[in-house]
Scaffold this motif. Structure first.
Motif: not given
Ligand SMILES: Cc1cc2nc3c(=O)[nH]c(=O)nc-3n(C[C@H](O)[C@H](O)[C@H](O)COP(=O)(O)OP(=O)(O)OC[C@H]3O[C@@H](n4cnc5c(N)ncnc54)[C@H](O)[C@@H]3O)c2cc1C
Length: 359
Positions: A46-48, A164-166, A27-29
């Motif tokens: 989803v987690h419970v 998250y971990t990276t 969307e931003l792109q």
């Molecule tokens: C169910 C689930 C389980 C997972 N398990 C793991 C795990 O066990 N280990 C692991 O390492 N990773 C895990 N992950 C993956 C991890 O959560 C993601 O890969 C990581 O959060 C990606 O980071 P990011 O900063 O790229 O994106 P995000 O964390 O999605 O951050 C993007 C941010 O941009 C913000 N944003 C969007 N648009 C705008 C805008 N226009 N203006 C300002 N801000 C904006 C959003 O609000 C958001 O906060 C899991 C993910 C999910 C959903």
């Protein structure tokens, strides 16, 4: 840029912009008017959460499923069981868990449990969206197997995928790509040497937990819980309660947390709405079967002291949060993503301006 709290719009001049918006990357792109080098697709997980005494086990469990794996993770007084992995093309801000998602998780975990879990055991449910790379070009995926970084156009860098971990590696790679468009030669990244907030002095404090507990009239278990949450920043949390011993009491309907933690979330952690505290700074929304509704008023009053909320503002925050929980509960009874999404999206938004496009 729009401030979604008050609607104010501001022009910001920058030499380079980093698009790190997870599932909103495409969307931003599009807003930038240039063609992206990779696309991101949203996968719902989803987690419970169930009480610790519902599963008799000493360790976590990893189960194989037909598509992936299912984790059973011990977490405080609970087990977290998940996850699912399905495409999500609906409201990106509010991924909704369905009855089918929950049945899928229970079905798999019950295959290995002596006493099966039922819907009545569930304390909380949460859904998130994984930003997965789709259709990446060879060039971008070469940069890293975990995530992709691209200088999409001069002054625009995109990063997506990863874990998250990276996150430190992701941040380093994104900044390294961004500085190409900035004047001067910035020094190289030192992220691998920067401790997390609260890490400095943490181990010494763990050794002193009993002493700290005595000093503040708290149970040592409570201090260890605070150390787990805040590390050495625990002093800031306890400072919020100086001269106000009532803030060192547990929240009435969420006794794992102290009243001071709600105050601290508003004064130090940027919480601006009730859902920020109940669902983000704490996990009350998934740790208690009332999902935060029973303590909403108390937490809103504590936050209101810091943020200057009037009685009508407190009532609005409680109403919006309660409606969110009702919508989530209803959506979790729906069979399909579409029905769950329709119910979840119908709830009022604490940040009403979040969904309007910037003009
Ligand atoms: C169910 C689930 C389980 C997972 N398990 C793991 C795990 O066990 N280990 C692991 O390492 N990773 C895990 N992950 C993956 C991890 O959560 C993601 O890969 C990581 O959060 C990606 O980071 P990011 O900063 O790229 O994106 P995000 O964390 O999605 O951050 C993007 C941010 O941009 C913000 N944003 C969007 N648009 C705008 C805008 N226009 N203006 C300002 N801000 C904006 C959003 O609000 C958001 O906060 C899991 C993910 C999910 C959903």
């Amino acid at each position: 840029v729009r401030d979604v709290e008050d609607g104010r719009e501001t022009d910001i001049q920058a030499g380079v912009v980093v698009n790190c918006t997870g599932v909103w990357t495409d969307e931003l792109q599009r807003l930038s008017g240039s063609r992206g080098r990779f696309r991101v697709r949203a996968s719902k997980g989803v987690h419970v959460v169930v009480p610790r005494d519902r599963i008799v086990a000493e360790t976590g469990v990893i189960l194989r499923t037909e598509k992936s794996v299912l984790f059973v993770i011990p977490w405080r007084n609970h087990w977290i069981v998940g996850t699912t992995d399905t495409d999500w093309n609906l409201d990106l801000a509010h991924p909704a868990a369905t009855r089918n998602d929950i049945d899928y998780i229970l079905g798999h975990v019950n295959k290995v449990l002596a006493t099966p879990l039922t819907h009545d055991d569930i304390e909380g449910v949460y859904a998130g969206l994984r930003p997965l790379l789709a259709g990446e070009s060879e060039e971008t995926s070469k940069l890293s197997r975990e995530h992709a970084v691209a200088r999409v156009a001069p002054g625009l860098v995109a990063i997506a995928g990863g874990k998250y971990t990276t996150y430190r590696v992701m941040a380093r790679d994104a900044v390294d790509a961004a500085v190409v468009d900035l004047p001067g030669r910035p020094p190289s990244s030192i992220t691998d040497k920067v401790p997390l907030l609260g890490a400095d002095g943490y181990h010494a404090l763990v050794n002193q937990a009993d002493h700290l507990a005595m000093q503040h009239g708290l149970h040592p278990y409570r201090v260890r819980h605070l150390l787990d949450r805040y590390g050495s920043l625990v002093h800031e949390v306890l400072q919020a309660a100086e001269g106000r011993p009532e803030l060192l009491r547990p929240l009435e309907h969420a006794p794992d947390y102290l009243a001071a933690e709600a105050v601290y979330a508003a004064s130090h952690e940027g919480a601006l709405h009730l859902e920020d505290v109940l669902a983000r700074r704490t996990r009350i929304s998934i740790e208690y079967p009332h999902r935060g509704v029973a303590c909403a008023e108390q937490v809103a009053r504590l936050m209101g002291e810091v943020l200057g909320w009037s009685d009508p503002m407190i009532t609005r925050e409680v109403d919006v949060y309660t409606a969110r929980v009702e919508a989530e509960r209803d959506s979790q009874a729906q069979p399909s993503d579409e029905a769950a999404d329709a119910r979840r999206s119908s709830a009022p938004e604490a940040r009403a301006r979040l969904i309007e496009p910037v003009g």
